[in-house]
Design a protein around this motif. Structure first.
Motif, PDB file in Angstrom:
ATOM      1  N   LEU A 149       0.883  -1.377  -0.043  1.00 48.76           N
ATOM      2  CA  LEU A 149      -0.154  -0.007   0.050  1.00 48.76           C
ATOM      3  C   LEU A 149       0.847   1.224  -0.059  1.00 48.76           C
ATOM      4  O   LEU A 149       0.728   2.222  -0.816  1.00 48.76           O
ATOM      5  CB  LEU A 149      -1.015  -0.141   1.029  1.00 48.76           C
ATOM      6  CG  LEU A 149      -2.335  -0.550   1.319  1.00 48.76           C
ATOM      7  CD1 LEU A 149      -2.969  -0.585   2.429  1.00 48.76           C
ATOM      8  CD2 LEU A 149      -3.035  -0.194   0.155  1.00 48.76           C
TER       9      LEU A 149
ATOM     10  N   GLN B 226       2.205   1.822  -3.460  1.00 53.38           N
ATOM     11  CA  GLN B 226       1.346   2.059  -4.290  1.00 53.38           C
ATOM     12  C   GLN B 226       1.064   3.423  -4.211  1.00 53.38           C
ATOM     13  O   GLN B 226       0.918   4.286  -5.118  1.00 53.38           O
ATOM     14  CB  GLN B 226       0.191   1.251  -4.071  1.00 53.38           C
ATOM     15  CG  GLN B 226      -0.310   0.481  -5.500  1.00 53.38           C
ATOM     16  CD  GLN B 226      -1.671  -0.214  -4.928  1.00 53.38           C
ATOM     17  OE1 GLN B 226      -1.657  -0.858  -4.033  1.00 53.38           O
ATOM     18  NE2 GLN B 226      -2.476  -0.172  -5.842  1.00 53.38           N
ATOM     19  N   ILE B 227       0.963   4.021  -2.964  1.00 51.57           N
ATOM     20  CA  ILE B 227       0.600   5.429  -2.635  1.00 51.57           C
ATOM     21  C   ILE B 227       1.714   6.363  -3.087  1.00 51.57           C
ATOM     22  O   ILE B 227       1.521   7.308  -4.137  1.00 51.57           O
ATOM     23  CB  ILE B 227       0.358   5.729  -1.228  1.00 51.57           C
ATOM     24  CG1 ILE B 227      -0.921   5.059  -0.710  1.00 51.57           C
ATOM     25  CG2 ILE B 227       0.512   6.949  -0.589  1.00 51.57           C
ATOM     26  CD1 ILE B 227      -1.190   4.659   0.865  1.00 51.57           C
TER      27      ILE B 227
ATOM     28  N   LEU C   4      -2.095   6.584   6.792  1.00 51.19           N
ATOM     29  CA  LEU C   4      -1.900   5.307   6.725  1.00 51.19           C
ATOM     30  C   LEU C   4      -1.941   4.775   8.215  1.00 51.19           C
ATOM     31  O   LEU C   4      -0.809   5.114   8.754  1.00 51.19           O
ATOM     32  CB  LEU C   4      -0.749   4.795   6.005  1.00 51.19           C
ATOM     33  CG  LEU C   4      -0.494   3.630   5.233  1.00 51.19           C
ATOM     34  CD1 LEU C   4      -1.726   3.382   4.241  1.00 51.19           C
ATOM     35  CD2 LEU C   4       0.643   3.821   4.446  1.00 51.19           C
ATOM     36  N   GLN C   5      -2.470   3.726   8.352  1.00 52.11           N
ATOM     37  CA  GLN C   5      -2.649   2.922   9.941  1.00 52.11           C
ATOM     38  C   GLN C   5      -1.250   2.417   9.948  1.00 52.11           C
ATOM     39  O   GLN C   5      -0.706   1.737   9.201  1.00 52.11           O
ATOM     40  CB  GLN C   5      -3.383   1.749  10.111  1.00 52.11           C
ATOM     41  CG  GLN C   5      -5.037   2.430  10.268  1.00 52.11           C
ATOM     42  CD  GLN C   5      -5.275   3.009  11.510  1.00 52.11           C
ATOM     43  OE1 GLN C   5      -4.333   2.698  12.514  1.00 52.11           O
ATOM     44  NE2 GLN C   5      -6.097   4.020  11.506  1.00 52.11           N
TER      45      GLN C   5
END
Lengths: 360, 360
Positions: A73, A76-77, A106-107
């Motif tokens: 993630l 990708q971000i 983002l966690q």
């Protein structure tokens, strides 16, 4: 913690780690990266349990911090962000990622639960990065992808004084490449899939090598890796390299690749894609036959040796693989219709392929 | 029969047919091509039972003949040949393929058993090939790939006087494109997958159209096709196109695509990849939220209309699909938070996408 970092550099580093870190795992923490922010930059690390990789990215950091984020993630971000500069900040359990008009929260994961990864700190010897990468890439095809003896799925690295050698074999064919080495290279066996990842991080200049307990350490400017080695004894491959050449043929590697690909279209898939090689009077005749018809191709070659003619059958795929790393002229060395054949480049690039002919 | 033909032209023709003809079939003859040699060239034909295709390739032919050969093998052989000229000759049941130093003998199939294929001979109307291809490509994404009502897997072609229209819809979104038509275009429904193959054969100039019993005929310089149509009534799609626009937004399509892709990384895959659109005071704010965190992106827009602000949720994939064919500036037309929204290009390209917002 606040950090400013170039989007491009960060994306490149994440791109390398993203290849290692699994996107799914029964242990979700293994799909994460650990990021350590120090005054000069970010050290991001991850593992696939075969390879531990750490990647350093220069950044302006105000206070030291460490956190864990989902690797794919986060990558990708960053890849999709606009603008040149990315601002990262840590607010409680959230990583804030800002660039242009975008803002991501983002966690982060449990830092304490993240596995301890160790990395080499000091190179014990050095290799030229391009030579090492090219050599691994040249022999990689000959490693087996199937699971019988683990060493056949590996690439052997071998110290030979002022040179080093990589060797791979699946029992039916063998590929090796020699390249210069400064200092002492030890003997070890790398999993072929890990070798692919090593090739991917190698660029220009030297690569530092270190030897740990069952691991090979790789040190480049940006990246450090600990790669788990394969246990076991690599077979005595020198035994299969024929000493007694009876017929030698030289021809452009590209022409031979094209001709073999061509006739292989009609080769019998159920008979090892068999292609016949008939050498005689300065001609190499290729022939294949299957359910749908017959194919023939004739190439002019430079020919010498004690035997005036020879006929052999090969698996077309093995021949194409063996020719793969050869540029310019290829030298084919035959010792007899049932003896292993050798494929080399005439440019003395240190590459040698050995292919066992098919039985009649 | 002996024929001489340019390798490149023959390979191109076979490339088109190879896409249609299946590589495996319970009826092996269907994996073959029929080749008819006439004084001016070769007419090669094949079918996937949805599309019959014939392709003409100019060639020097000595005597007329017809034969059947395995399509994919023949194509692969020709593609791999060296040299510019291919010599074909028929010797009993074998097709001889010669070029450079290569010689292939290919078994031919049973000519009498090959199914009879019919092709359009005369165009009843004409369309500009590029317009037609672009229009089919623009709306194709909105056709369903799943199997409920067949018409939803199709693209409707519609005559509208001096223009024609293609429309596709899967019930959740709709895409249409108008383009100029000379002459009379009839209403019919093409399977979307067959439309892909039509697009592939269209080049420059005009394409001739003919209408048969349940088939659409396509005639280009090289290729003739009969495409089986879908039975059934296409839904009354004009009903879902909103008439009453309350808020209009204009912004560069590329910026919106990038921003939606960006925030969609964190959107909830189990909640239709929901991305919120909040329009207010010349800003479009995009937001998404999922298990791993939240994302936000703000874009400057040109805004007008009776409503000063609106908030809607969309499936990110549907928005990206709808924006796909739009170049330059995109015009977004909103009629309310639960009414279908429209996406257009400001360049009057005849394209319109309608996307139904997600429920709150």
């Amino acid at each position: 913690m606040q950090a400013q970092v170039s989007r491009k550099t960060l994306a490149e580093g994440l791109g390398l780690l993203e290849r290692i870190v699994p996107s799914r795992s029964s242990n979700p923490l293994l799909t994460s990266l650990k990021v350590e922010a120090t005054p000069h930059g970010l050290t991001m690390s991850g593992t696939n349990l075969e390879i531990d990789m750490a990647c350093f990215v220069a950044a302006d950091v105000d206070t030291e911090a460490a956190f864990v984020v989902p690797a794919h993630l986060f990558s990708q971000i960053v890849r999709n962000l606009g603008g040149e500069l990315v601002e990262l900040s840590l607010q409680q359990s959230e990583l804030n990622v800002k660039a242009g008009g975008s803002n991501f929260k983002l966690q982060t994961g449990e830092l304490d639960a993240y596995p301890h990864l160790s990395f080499p700190s000091r190179a014990e010897s050095k290799l030229d990065a391009k030579d090492f990468a090219r050599s691994l890439s040249s022999v990689r095809y000959a490693a087996s992808t199937e699971a019988f003896q683990a060493v056949f799925r590996g690439i052997k690295l071998e110290g030979r004084g002022t040179s080093a050698r990589v060797v791979a074999s699946d029992g039916f064919r063998l590929a090796l490449r020699d390249f210069p080495s400064h200092g002492d290279t030890r003997n070890l066996i790398l999993p072929a899939r890990s070798a692919d990842e090593i090739v991917r991080v190698l660029r220009d200049g030297d690569v530092g090598i270190s030897y740990g307990e069952g691991v090979l350490g790789i040190i480049t400017e940006r990246v450090r890796m600990n790669v788990k080695l394969l246990d076991g004894e690599f077979p005595d491959y020198e035994r299969v390299i024929p000493r007694d050449v009876k017929l030698r043929v030289i021809l452009p590697a590209a022409s031979l690749k094209e001709a073999v690909s061509r006739v292989a279209v009609l080769a019998d898939k159920n008979a090892n894609n068999r292609v016949e090689f008939l050498i005689s009077e300065g001609k190499l005749q290729l022939a294949a036959e299957g359910d749908y018809g017959r194919a023939q191709d004739t190439l002019d070659v430079m020919q010498d040796g004690a035997e005036p003619a020879m006929s052999l059958g090969f698996n077309a795929k093995y021949v194409l693989d063996a020719l793969g790393p050869i540029e310019g002229d290829a030298e084919l060395l035959f010792s007899g219709p049932t003896s292993p054949a050798m494929f080399k480049g005439t440019d003395q690039g240190g590459y040698l392929a050995v292919v066992v002919p098919l039985r009649v």
